[in-house]
Design a protein around this motif. Structure first.
Motif, PDB file in Angstrom:
ATOM      1  N   GLN A 147      -5.087  -3.510  -4.933  1.00  0.00           N
ATOM      2  CA  GLN A 147      -6.050  -2.547  -5.472  1.00  0.00           C
ATOM      3  C   GLN A 147      -5.568  -1.115  -5.303  1.00  0.00           C
ATOM      4  OE1 GLN A 147      -9.718  -3.414  -3.464  1.00  0.00           O
ATOM      5  NE2 GLN A 147     -10.182  -5.188  -4.754  1.00  0.00           N
ATOM      6  N   ASN A 148      -4.748  -0.899  -4.296  1.00  0.00           N
ATOM      7  CA  ASN A 148      -4.262   0.454  -4.015  1.00  0.00           C
ATOM      8  C   ASN A 148      -2.815   0.672  -4.435  1.00  0.00           C
ATOM      9  OD1 ASN A 148      -6.732   1.154  -2.671  1.00  0.00           O
ATOM     10  ND2 ASN A 148      -6.024  -0.002  -0.875  1.00  0.00           N
ATOM     11  N   ASN A 149      -2.186  -0.371  -4.926  1.00  0.00           N
ATOM     12  CA  ASN A 149      -0.766  -0.266  -5.272  1.00  0.00           C
ATOM     13  C   ASN A 149      -0.584   0.532  -6.555  1.00  0.00           C
ATOM     14  OD1 ASN A 149       1.742  -1.420  -6.824  1.00  0.00           O
ATOM     15  ND2 ASN A 149       2.119  -1.764  -4.644  1.00  0.00           N
ATOM     16  N   ARG A 150       0.149   1.637  -6.465  1.00  0.00           N
ATOM     17  CA  ARG A 150       0.307   2.526  -7.615  1.00  0.00           C
ATOM     18  C   ARG A 150       1.249   1.956  -8.663  1.00  0.00           C
ATOM     19  NH1 ARG A 150       1.564   8.112  -4.610  1.00  0.00           N
ATOM     20  NH2 ARG A 150       2.237   6.660  -2.999  1.00  0.00           N
ATOM     21  N   LYS A 164       0.820  -1.210   0.000  1.00  0.00           N
ATOM     22  CA  LYS A 164       0.000   0.000   0.000  1.00  0.00           C
ATOM     23  C   LYS A 164       0.857   1.263   0.000  1.00  0.00           C
ATOM     24  CE  LYS A 164      -3.729  -2.261   2.591  1.00  0.00           C
ATOM     25  NZ  LYS A 164      -4.464  -2.304   3.893  1.00  0.00           N
TER      26      LYS A 164
END
Length: 617
Positions: A592-595, A564
């Motif tokens: 889902q939040n990993n850039r 994250k």
């Protein structure tokens, strides 16, 4: 020497192969590997290299071919089953009763009556021509009845003439540049067919026949082609059962060839006699840059001839002599060549031989004066600590060598100490491989000290060395202060929680490490927590391999928190880590939040390869 072709080659047709060639179209690479191709198939491939369109032939054309056989072939024909040479007047084999190949039938008129009998391939019974099933065993007739008023291999209407078919099949120049034929069943005759095509082909640059059965006779045919062909750059003949006679002819051909750059002969039986001729070829050859002779039953006698050739050769850059019977005497010959040849040789692979401490001394002395060799592979030799000592002295003066491989060389802490001393002064070595040696805390301390002084080492492989937690802690200080190390391999070292904690300290302070492989240790959830916490602050590590550890769902949760926040890590391997459903859920939510993943999906700037292929779900 030519090989007698006894099969019914003129009538052979492989529709699957022809289809693949046609579908390949104008692509420069033709991939035909692992297809079970045989010598007969090489007729089709050879014609493709000649730019000839492959078509099915009519019986009239086959009979016309048969009429052009040499006088020797007209007197006898060879049975395709038992190889007996039968008299030309016989249409059935006298030994096994197999019918004569169609192109060798004794026929003076294409409308002549068929043979009155045919031999069963199962039980050898002679059956009447009028039946299609064997009277004894009910096996089907092996080939169509020899009625020559119809086409055997049809590609045109019956109303078309042979001339019409010739016009229909327009030849075009071959466009194939790369031909892959490895892992087939090609023998000497197939190699001969290819060799004949190579003599006139002017487009093919890369030919691989790796893992076939061409043997010495096939190598002789290809060697003859090399005397004529001026475009082939790479020839791979590894694993073909080539003996010294093949090596002899290939060596003679090298002396005249002006195009070949890479020759792969690994896993054959060239031995010292064949190498003698290859060495003679190298003396005159002005093009070859890579020669692979790994596993060829080569001993010191052959190495002496090769070393003498290397003294004058000005083109060879890569020489692989791994897994042969070279001792310290052979190493002495090669060392003398290295002292003389200071222009070209870049890579010398001597892994898996019988070189001992004395041989290491000879090679080390050569390294002091050589300024061209970039890679030296001495893995799986009996170098031991006393052999490492002169090599470490050479490292003080040699700043050209980039890669030194010393896996399985019976090195202990004393040998590591010698190497560490050399590294403190060395300004060129970039990769050091010490896999499967024995290094404890003492050896790790010496390495740690060298890492604080050395500014060129990029890759250090300490897998399978038994470091444990104590060794990891001893090494950590040097890793923290290293200004160059980018890749560290520490697999199978029984690293546990305390060792993982020491690694976490490295990840917080080190600014150069990009790849860390700590697979198959004893790191559990607690150790993973230390590493995960460090990764939240680390800005350089891109690849982390934790596979084979016992991190479980708890460890997966710790790593999911990292994903994250960490925008640097692009590859995470968690195979066989006892992660179950809940652990996978943690990781999925984090992704889902990993850039970094977002960039990969949308912009292909980075990617994340997440291994969880051995989870308990």
């Amino acid at each position: 020497r030519n090989i007698s072709v006894t099969a019914a080659a003129e009538q052979y047709y492989n529709p699957e192969l022809v289809k693949l060639i046609e579908e390949n179209g104008t692509k420069p690479e033709l991939a035909l590997q692992h297809m079970g191709l045989t010598d007969n198939d090489m007729i089709i491939v050879a014609n493709t290299l000649r730019g000839k369109k492959v078509v099915k032939k009519t019986s009239r054309q086959i009979l016309a071919s048969a009429s052009t056989l040499s006088s020797n072939e007209k007197e006898e024909w060879a049975c395709e089953r038992c190889t007996l040479l039968n008299n030309v007047s016989m249409n059935i084999c006298e030994a096994c009763s197999l019918s004569r190949p169609l192109s060798r039938l004794n026929i003076t008129n294409c409308d002549a009556p068929a043979s009155t009998e045919w031999g069963c391939e199962q039980c050898t019974l002679l059956n009447k021509a009028s039946v299609t099933i064997c009277d004894a065993c009910a096996a089907s007739r092996p080939s169509p009845p020899p009625s020559f008023n119809v086409s055997v291999f049809e590609t045109k209407d019956q109303s078309q003439s042979d001339d019409d078919e010739s016009n229909h099949a327009q030849d075009k120049p071959s466009v194939i540049i790369t031909l892959n034929l490895y892992w087939n069943a090609i023998g000497p005759i197939g190699a001969q067919n290819l060799a004949e095509a190579l003599k006139s082909n002017n487009t093919l640059t890369d030919l691989s026949l790796f893992s076939n059965q061409i043997k010495g006779d096939g190598a002789i045919q290809l060697a003859d082609a090399l005397r004529y062909n001026q475009t082939l750059l790479t020839l791979n003949l590894g694993e073909n059962g080539i003996d010294d006679s093949g090596g002899e002819h290939l060596g003679d051909a090298l002396g005249n060839n002006k195009s070949l750059i890479t020759l792969n002969l690994r896993n054959n039986r060239i031995d010292d006699k064949g190498l003698q001729h290859l060495a003679a070829g190298l003396r005159n050859n002005k093009k070859l840059t890579t020669l692979d002779l790994e596993s060829n039953r080569i001993h010191d006698e052959g190495i002496q001839d090769l070393a003498n050739a290397l003294r004058s050769n000005q083109t060879l850059r890569i020489l692989n002599l791994g897994t042969n019977g070279i001792t310290s005497t052979g190493a002495q010959y090669l060392a003398a060549a290295l002292e003389t040849n200071k222009v070209t040789l870049r890579t010398l692979k001597l892994n898996g031989n019988g070189i001992q401490m004395k041989g290491a001394h000879y090679l080390a002395a050569a390294l002091k004066n050589n300024n061209t060799l970039l890679e030296l592979d001495l893995a799986a030799n009996h170098i031991e600590d006393e052999g490492i000592k002169p090599l470490s002295y050479a490292l003080r003066n040699n700043h050209t060598l980039v890669t030194l491989k010393l896996e399985v060389t019976q090195i202990t802490d004393d040998g590591v100490r010698y190497l560490a001393d050399g590294l403190c002064y060395n300004k060129g070595l970039q990769e050091l491989n010490l896999v499967y040696n024995t290094i404890t805390k003492d050896g790790a301390e010496h390495l740690s000290n060298s890492l604080t002084h050395n500014n060129t080492l990029f890759t250090l492989n300490l897998s399978h060395t038994g470091l444990g937690d104590d060794g990891m802690r001893a090494l950590a200080d040097g890793l923290e202060r290293s200004k160059s190390l980018s890749t560290l391999h520490m697999e199978y070292n029984t690293i546990k929680t305390e060792g993982a904690k020491a690694l976490a300290g490295v990840l917080r302070k080190n600014n150069t490490l990009t790849t860390l492989n700590i697979a198959s240790n004893d790191i559990g959830a607690d150790g993973t927590e230390h590493i995960a916490d460090a990764l939240k602050k680390n800005k350089t590590l891109t690849t982390l391999n934790l596979s084979g550890n016992q991190i479980g769902d708890s460890g997966a949760q710790q790593l999911s928190d990292v994903l994250k926040e960490n925008n640097t890590l692009t590859t995470l391997n968690l195979a066989a880590c006892k992660i179950e459903d809940s652990g996978v859920e943690y990781l999925a939510n984090a992704l889902q939040n990993n850039r970094v993943i977002f960039h990969s999906i949308n912009f292909s700037y980075q990617f994340l390869f997440l291994h969880i292929d051995t989870c308990y779900t």
